[in-house]
Design an enzyme around this catalytic site. Structure first.
Site, PDB file in Angstrom:
ATOM      1  N   GLU A 243      53.111 -56.759 119.440  1.00  0.00           N
ATOM      2  CA  GLU A 243      53.141 -56.814 120.906  1.00  0.00           C
ATOM      3  C   GLU A 243      54.592 -56.945 121.381  1.00  0.00           C
ATOM      4  O   GLU A 243      55.030 -56.270 122.312  1.00  0.00           O
ATOM      5  CB  GLU A 243      52.306 -57.999 121.405  1.00  0.00           C
ATOM      6  CG  GLU A 243      52.378 -58.150 122.925  1.00  0.00           C
ATOM      7  CD  GLU A 243      51.389 -59.170 123.490  1.00  0.00           C
ATOM      8  OE1 GLU A 243      50.541 -59.667 122.725  1.00  0.00           O
ATOM      9  OE2 GLU A 243      51.467 -59.436 124.699  1.00  0.00           O
ATOM     10  N   GLN A 280      87.708 -47.657 138.332  1.00  0.00           N
ATOM     11  CA  GLN A 280      87.786 -48.257 136.999  1.00  0.00           C
ATOM     12  C   GLN A 280      86.650 -49.264 136.769  1.00  0.00           C
ATOM     13  O   GLN A 280      86.092 -49.331 135.670  1.00  0.00           O
ATOM     14  CB  GLN A 280      89.137 -48.937 136.789  1.00  0.00           C
ATOM     15  CG  GLN A 280      89.314 -49.339 135.339  1.00  0.00           C
ATOM     16  CD  GLN A 280      90.557 -50.173 135.117  1.00  0.00           C
ATOM     17  OE1 GLN A 280      90.803 -51.154 135.813  1.00  0.00           O
ATOM     18  NE2 GLN A 280      91.354 -49.785 134.155  1.00  0.00           N
TER      19      GLN A 280
END
Ligand SMILES: Cc1cc2nc3c(=O)[nH]c(=O)nc-3n(C[C@H](O)[C@H](O)[C@H](O)COP(=O)(O)OP(=O)(O)OC[C@H]3O[C@@H](n4cnc5c(N)ncnc54)[C@H](O)[C@@H]3O)c2cc1C
Length: 379
Positions: A243, A280
């Site tokens: 799971e 940037q």
């Protein structure tokens, strides 16, 4: 980029067919399903016909006896397209294995072909209003009365519940025996005394039907016990690594998709006469996310390889569940930021994916419980 090596050309052909299926049968409707609070029931039958449900089930019970990578493909494609309303993985990779591993021959023959075809939708009901992380605190009881068990109690937050025809119910058969008094039952939704509460309104995953369940003197034949009495907790512990792996696979797929949407968006979007992708800060954020996703991808694929060999242990599955879902949430949050205001608009996939991601750190065992499990293996 480090190439993925686990998947064969057959897996990739299957991936193409899953993607086409989802683009045709789910993408155009998902927005409506978000308003409805559940997917169309017919989707399950169509998925069954397309071989997308329970592909790992042996041919004797109607499946394809496929390896876990076929399940992985389904989870990844659903994750990439942000189709979080679709609960196939819970049905195929979480519920079906319980029946396959612990069911009697009669239970397997009766139920598994119906799970494969989509005739039956399934759910698993562990959590209660007063017991989530601490499953030993489950209050629902199942008392043997002649040839039947009588179930009383309630459950909450149950995925697939609204559409479910069959639910695996965690109940106490011996409330004084703690974990050893816990058992699992197969309960059909049309059993008298079994009722569904309201569909719960969630922050995300809005097309996923999540609801409450009530049991009032629900009588099931004693043959509906799954496996041995008192072994429920042990079975849960056995099945939870898979799971948790499924949650991690979905988390990575969602993070990868969000990064791609954000690359596309920031290349297009202009501010101060240049593309947002040219700042940037954006470039560094994109680089950081790509790096973390790559690290996660390598780790998940290594865990997948171990799982295929039956060697994925409980602490490693806990590591991957907590780390990959934390990563998913970090990435999604950054991606929303890089979309600016549009990232907060529901019509943008990144906004939905951000809201959908949050619960990944909570269900299948909270990330704090994952750290407990890891720590227990260390000290
Ligand atoms: C959308 C959704 C779908 C779900 N689907 C299902 C389903 O299909 N079936 C099902 O059975 N359940 C399902 N759940 C339930 C889910 O598994 C539980 O919500 C989860 O296990 C946490 O339990 P809880 O909500 O009771 O929180 P609690 O256990 O009350 O936890 C509250 C907080 O305490 C922390 N905490 C608890 N114990 C410890 C500890 N020992 N150490 C440190 N911190 C701790 C938790 O990490 C959390 O931060 C679903 C939940 C959601 C929201």
């Amino acid at each position: 980029m480090i190439p993925r090596t686990l998947f064969s050309s057959d897996h990739e052909l299957f991936r193409d067919s899953v993607r086409k299926f989802l683009e045709q049968e789910a993408v155009p409707y998902h927005q409506r399903w978000e308003k409805d609070g559940h997917v169309d029931r017919a989707l399950w039958n169509k998925a069954g016909e397309a071989g997308m449900l329970c592909s790992h089930i042996p041919e004797a019970y109607g499946g394809m006896a496929a390896d876990f990578l076929y399940s992985t493909v389904v989870i990844e494609e659903i994750g990439r397209l942000g189709l979080t309303g679709i609960g196939f993985s819970l049905h195929s990779d979480i519920v079906a294995p319980y029946i396959l591993h612990y069911g009697s021959e009669a239970q397997k023959q009766h139920y598994l072909p119906k799970l494969v075809s989509g005739e039956m939708v399934t759910a698993i009901a562990m959590t209660e209003p007063g017991a989530g992380s601490d499953l030993q605190g489950v209050k629902t009881t199942a008392v043997l009365d002649g040839d039947e068990y009588v179930i009383n109690g309630s459950k909450t937050f149950i995925t697939n519940d609204w559409l479910a025809d069959l639910v695996i119910v965690v109940a106490k058969t011996d409330p004084k025996a703690g974990a050893k008094g816990t058992s699992l039952f197969l309960v059909e939704a049309n059993t008298p005394g079994f009722s569904k509460g309201k569909r719960l309104e969630k922050v995300g995953m809005k097309a996923q039907d999540t609801s409450e369940l009530f049991f009032q003197d629900v009588r099931v034949p004693k043959e509906n016990l799954l496996g041995q009495p008192g072994m429920g907790f042990a079975y849960l512990m056995q099945e939870l690594p898979q799971e948790r792996l499924t949650v991690g696979i979905g988390a990575l797929a969602s993070a990868e998709a969000a990064l791609q949407w954000t690359l596309d968006y920031t290349r297009e979007r202009k501010a101060f006469s240049k593309a947002v992708a040219d700042f940037q800060n954006t470039r560094f954020k994109l680089a950081e996310m790509a790096t973390e996703i790559q690290v996660g991808r390598v780790f998940i694929d290594r865990c997948l390889a171990l799982h295929l060999q039956g060697k994925l242990d409980v602490p490693t599955a806990a590591m991957l569940k907590y780390w990959s879902t934390d990563l998913q949430c970090r990435v999604l949050d950054e991606c929303v930021q890089l979309h600016g205001g549009y990232g907060y608009m529901w019509e943008y996939p990144v906004a939905r994916a951000w809201a959908d991601a949050r619960v990944q750190r909570i269900y299948a065992g909270t990330n704090e419980i994952m750290k407990e499990i890891i720590a227990r293996s260390l000290v």
